[in-house]
Design a protein around this motif. Structure first.
Motif, PDB file in Angstrom:
ATOM      1  N   GLN A   1       0.897  -1.172  -0.066  1.00 41.61           N
ATOM      2  CA  GLN A   1      -0.159   0.083   0.209  1.00 41.61           C
ATOM      3  C   GLN A   1       0.956   1.279   0.110  1.00 41.61           C
ATOM      4  O   GLN A   1       0.435   2.336  -0.619  1.00 41.61           O
ATOM      5  CB  GLN A   1      -0.991  -0.082   1.341  1.00 41.61           C
ATOM      6  CG  GLN A   1      -2.032  -1.038   1.152  1.00 41.61           C
ATOM      7  CD  GLN A   1      -2.773  -1.020   2.548  1.00 41.61           C
ATOM      8  OE1 GLN A   1      -2.611  -0.551   3.534  1.00 41.61           O
ATOM      9  NE2 GLN A   1      -3.873  -2.026   2.413  1.00 41.61           N
ATOM     10  N   GLU A   2       2.022   1.223   0.781  1.00 40.77           N
ATOM     11  CA  GLU A   2       2.881   2.265   0.868  1.00 40.77           C
ATOM     12  C   GLU A   2       3.403   2.847  -0.542  1.00 40.77           C
ATOM     13  O   GLU A   2       3.603   3.831  -1.010  1.00 40.77           O
ATOM     14  CB  GLU A   2       3.990   2.198   2.030  1.00 40.77           C
ATOM     15  CG  GLU A   2       4.930   3.203   2.070  1.00 40.77           C
ATOM     16  CD  GLU A   2       4.198   4.602   2.294  1.00 40.77           C
ATOM     17  OE1 GLU A   2       4.784   5.793   2.453  1.00 40.77           O
ATOM     18  OE2 GLU A   2       2.967   4.625   3.137  1.00 40.77           O
TER      19      GLU A   2
ATOM     20  N   GLU B   1       1.363   6.473  -6.692  1.00 42.17           N
ATOM     21  CA  GLU B   1       0.121   7.443  -6.942  1.00 42.17           C
ATOM     22  C   GLU B   1       0.635   8.595  -6.863  1.00 42.17           C
ATOM     23  O   GLU B   1       0.461   9.587  -7.809  1.00 42.17           O
ATOM     24  CB  GLU B   1      -0.948   7.030  -6.432  1.00 42.17           C
ATOM     25  CG  GLU B   1      -1.571   5.837  -6.768  1.00 42.17           C
ATOM     26  CD  GLU B   1      -2.703   5.406  -5.734  1.00 42.17           C
ATOM     27  OE1 GLU B   1      -2.946   5.885  -4.705  1.00 42.17           O
ATOM     28  OE2 GLU B   1      -3.540   4.280  -5.881  1.00 42.17           O
ATOM     29  N   GLU B   2       1.417   9.085  -5.968  1.00 39.45           N
ATOM     30  CA  GLU B   2       1.708  10.304  -5.512  1.00 39.45           C
ATOM     31  C   GLU B   2       2.768  10.876  -6.576  1.00 39.45           C
ATOM     32  O   GLU B   2       2.745  11.973  -7.204  1.00 39.45           O
ATOM     33  CB  GLU B   2       2.623  10.662  -4.237  1.00 39.45           C
ATOM     34  CG  GLU B   2       1.677  10.533  -2.940  1.00 39.45           C
ATOM     35  CD  GLU B   2       2.094  10.416  -1.695  1.00 39.45           C
ATOM     36  OE1 GLU B   2       3.393  10.360  -1.608  1.00 39.45           O
ATOM     37  OE2 GLU B   2       1.645  10.647  -0.819  1.00 39.45           O
TER      38      GLU B   2
ATOM     39  N   GLU C   1       1.962  14.012 -13.476  1.00 41.10           N
ATOM     40  CA  GLU C   1       0.949  14.815 -14.176  1.00 41.10           C
ATOM     41  C   GLU C   1       0.629  16.297 -13.891  1.00 41.10           C
ATOM     42  O   GLU C   1       0.569  17.049 -14.842  1.00 41.10           O
ATOM     43  CB  GLU C   1      -0.247  14.157 -13.597  1.00 41.10           C
ATOM     44  CG  GLU C   1      -1.732  14.728 -14.432  1.00 41.10           C
ATOM     45  CD  GLU C   1      -1.569  14.181 -15.872  1.00 41.10           C
ATOM     46  OE1 GLU C   1      -2.415  14.938 -16.496  1.00 41.10           O
ATOM     47  OE2 GLU C   1      -0.840  13.199 -15.982  1.00 41.10           O
ATOM     48  N   HIS C   2       0.929  16.551 -12.618  1.00 41.91           N
ATOM     49  CA  HIS C   2       0.710  17.987 -12.496  1.00 41.91           C
ATOM     50  C   HIS C   2       2.175  18.741 -13.254  1.00 41.91           C
ATOM     51  O   HIS C   2       1.947  19.797 -13.539  1.00 41.91           O
ATOM     52  CB  HIS C   2       0.948  18.240 -10.641  1.00 41.91           C
ATOM     53  CG  HIS C   2       1.207  19.725 -10.312  1.00 41.91           C
ATOM     54  ND1 HIS C   2      -0.190  20.352 -10.114  1.00 41.91           N
ATOM     55  CD2 HIS C   2       2.112  20.540  -9.808  1.00 41.91           C
ATOM     56  CE1 HIS C   2       0.179  21.712  -9.956  1.00 41.91           C
ATOM     57  NE2 HIS C   2       1.529  21.637  -9.607  1.00 41.91           N
ATOM     58  N   THR C   3       3.052  18.125 -13.173  1.00 36.46           N
ATOM     59  CA  THR C   3       4.344  18.999 -13.805  1.00 36.46           C
ATOM     60  C   THR C   3       3.952  18.989 -15.352  1.00 36.46           C
ATOM     61  O   THR C   3       4.292  20.009 -16.154  1.00 36.46           O
ATOM     62  CB  THR C   3       5.357  17.968 -13.610  1.00 36.46           C
ATOM     63  OG1 THR C   3       5.846  17.968 -12.127  1.00 36.46           O
ATOM     64  CG2 THR C   3       6.763  18.469 -14.344  1.00 36.46           C
ATOM     65  N   ARG C   4       3.395  17.951 -15.650  1.00 36.23           N
ATOM     66  CA  ARG C   4       3.089  17.924 -17.232  1.00 36.23           C
ATOM     67  C   ARG C   4       2.077  18.911 -17.511  1.00 36.23           C
ATOM     68  O   ARG C   4       2.063  19.729 -18.446  1.00 36.23           O
ATOM     69  CB  ARG C   4       2.529  16.583 -17.692  1.00 36.23           C
ATOM     70  CG  ARG C   4       2.343  16.509 -19.158  1.00 36.23           C
ATOM     71  CD  ARG C   4       1.478  15.169 -19.394  1.00 36.23           C
ATOM     72  NE  ARG C   4       0.099  15.192 -18.977  1.00 36.23           N
ATOM     73  CZ  ARG C   4      -0.998  15.730 -19.360  1.00 36.23           C
ATOM     74  NH1 ARG C   4      -0.875  16.375 -20.493  1.00 36.23           N
ATOM     75  NH2 ARG C   4      -2.017  15.490 -18.787  1.00 36.23           N
ATOM     76  N   GLN C   5       0.979  18.929 -16.579  1.00 36.89           N
ATOM     77  CA  GLN C   5      -0.113  20.137 -17.001  1.00 36.89           C
ATOM     78  C   GLN C   5       0.569  21.516 -16.794  1.00 36.89           C
ATOM     79  O   GLN C   5       0.088  22.637 -17.427  1.00 36.89           O
ATOM     80  CB  GLN C   5      -1.165  19.898 -15.888  1.00 36.89           C
ATOM     81  CG  GLN C   5      -1.747  18.508 -16.053  1.00 36.89           C
ATOM     82  CD  GLN C   5      -3.061  18.253 -15.020  1.00 36.89           C
ATOM     83  OE1 GLN C   5      -3.120  19.141 -14.142  1.00 36.89           O
ATOM     84  NE2 GLN C   5      -3.846  17.362 -15.380  1.00 36.89           N
TER      85      GLN C   5
END
Length: 329
Positions: free
Chosen positions: A199-200, A206-207, A213-217
């Motif tokens: 899970q970790e 996921e993080e 994804e945030h960097t790409r956006q």
């Protein structure tokens, strides 16, 4: 000489007046400590009685202590001394004394049964000879020792055998179940630990994906902003160039208007007659005749008053231009 290198029995031998008697004393004491239902005082008195003629010259306590400790190396050393120093007859005598001490109460304990056979082997006495000596002293045959590993032995010697077996089995089952439960708990803990790790790891993935994804956006947004900025810059530059071009054109026109000389009356008069600057006097006459014929008011008498008025005004301008040119040429 240091005493630390010697065993307790070796120290007793060093103090003994007769090592053979001390060795015999240890073997008899070993038999006595395995007599059942006999107190320690009775053992000491019986040992003193049997060895009254011995010349060892030391106390019985240390020898009894060695016998109680089950020091097999000391017992083997005693047997080797007897085998080396004694004749076969003396060995048989010692074994005879051992049988007598072991069967004083008429019973031969299981331990002494094995001890007598062990002593016979150490003293090089055959099993047949041992059986003969035993029969001569006790009047009964020396049978095979009972096997404590068999159920029948404990059924005869322990009335609580079956209940004890049941308790032992229950305890063993309980211990086994406890071990299984412990193993199950440990397996669960390992599985839970493994799941937590997974899970970790998944959370970290996921993080990381969210950060990517945030960097790409952010890159896309910045790229779009840069493109929009460049388009706006290009549009502003184009508009600026267009303004500059128009302003330059207007400036040129204003400059031309400021520098070009206003047309004079002669030029305007020639223009009314449809002549360019520099026309001759003859050109003026011909042009006047042509224009007069074309724009004379009499030609428009059938038209409306307005049309007649316009024709009269045109003809008057033509005539005025002609008169001015004739005067100046």
């Amino acid at each position: 000489m240091s005493m630390a290198r010697f065993s307790p029995f070796e120290l007793v031998l060093l103090k003994s007046r007769s090592q053979v008697d001390t060795a015999t004393l240890l073997l008899l004491a070993w038999v006595l400590v395995h007599r059942q239902h006999v107190s320690e005082g009775q053992r000491r008195r019986r040992l003193a009685q049997v060895t009254a003629q011995f010349r060892h010259g030391h106390e019985l306590g240390p020898v009894m202590g060695i016998a109680h400790s089950q020091d097999l190396q000391a017992i083997q050393l005693a047997a080797e001394i007897l085998r080396k120093e004694c004749s076969q007859e003396r060995s048989l005598s010692i074994l005879h004394q051992s049988i007598a001490v072991a069967t004083d109460d008429g019973e031969l304990s299981l331990a002494n049964h094995y001890i007598l056979r062990f002593l016979a082997d150490l003293l090089n006495v055959s099993p047949t000879t041992l059986s003969t000596l035993f029969y001569e002293l006790t009047g009964r045959q020396m049978g095979s020792p009972e096997d404590p590993s068999r159920h029948t032995y404990w059924q005869q010697h322990n009335p609580d055998y079956f209940s004890q077996k049941a308790r032992d089995a229950a305890a063993e089952k309980q211990a086994r179940e406890a071990a299984e439960q412990q193993a199950h708990r440990q397996a669960q803990q390992r599985e839970q630990k493994k799941q937590r790790k997974q899970q970790e790891k998944q959370r970290q993935q996921e993080e990381a994906h969210a950060r990517q994804e945030h960097t790409r956006q952010e890159r896309d947004r910045q790229r779009k902003q840069d493109e929009q900025y460049r388009r706006e810059q290009a549009q502003r530059e184009k508009a600026r160039q267009e303004r500059t071009r128009h302003e330059g054109a207007r400036g040129e026109r204003r400059q031309w208007q400021r520098t070009a000389p206003p047309p004079d009356r002669t030029t305007r008069a020639l223009a009314v007659l449809g002549l360019p600057p520099g026309a001759s006097r003859g050109d003026v006459r011909l042009a006047y005749r042509r224009m007069a014929q074309l724009h004379h008011p009499d030609r428009f008498f059938t038209e409306s008053d307005h049309q007649v008025a316009l024709a009269s005004a045109r003809f008057q301008r033509i005539k005025n231009a002609y008169d001015y040119l004739m005067q100046t040429y």
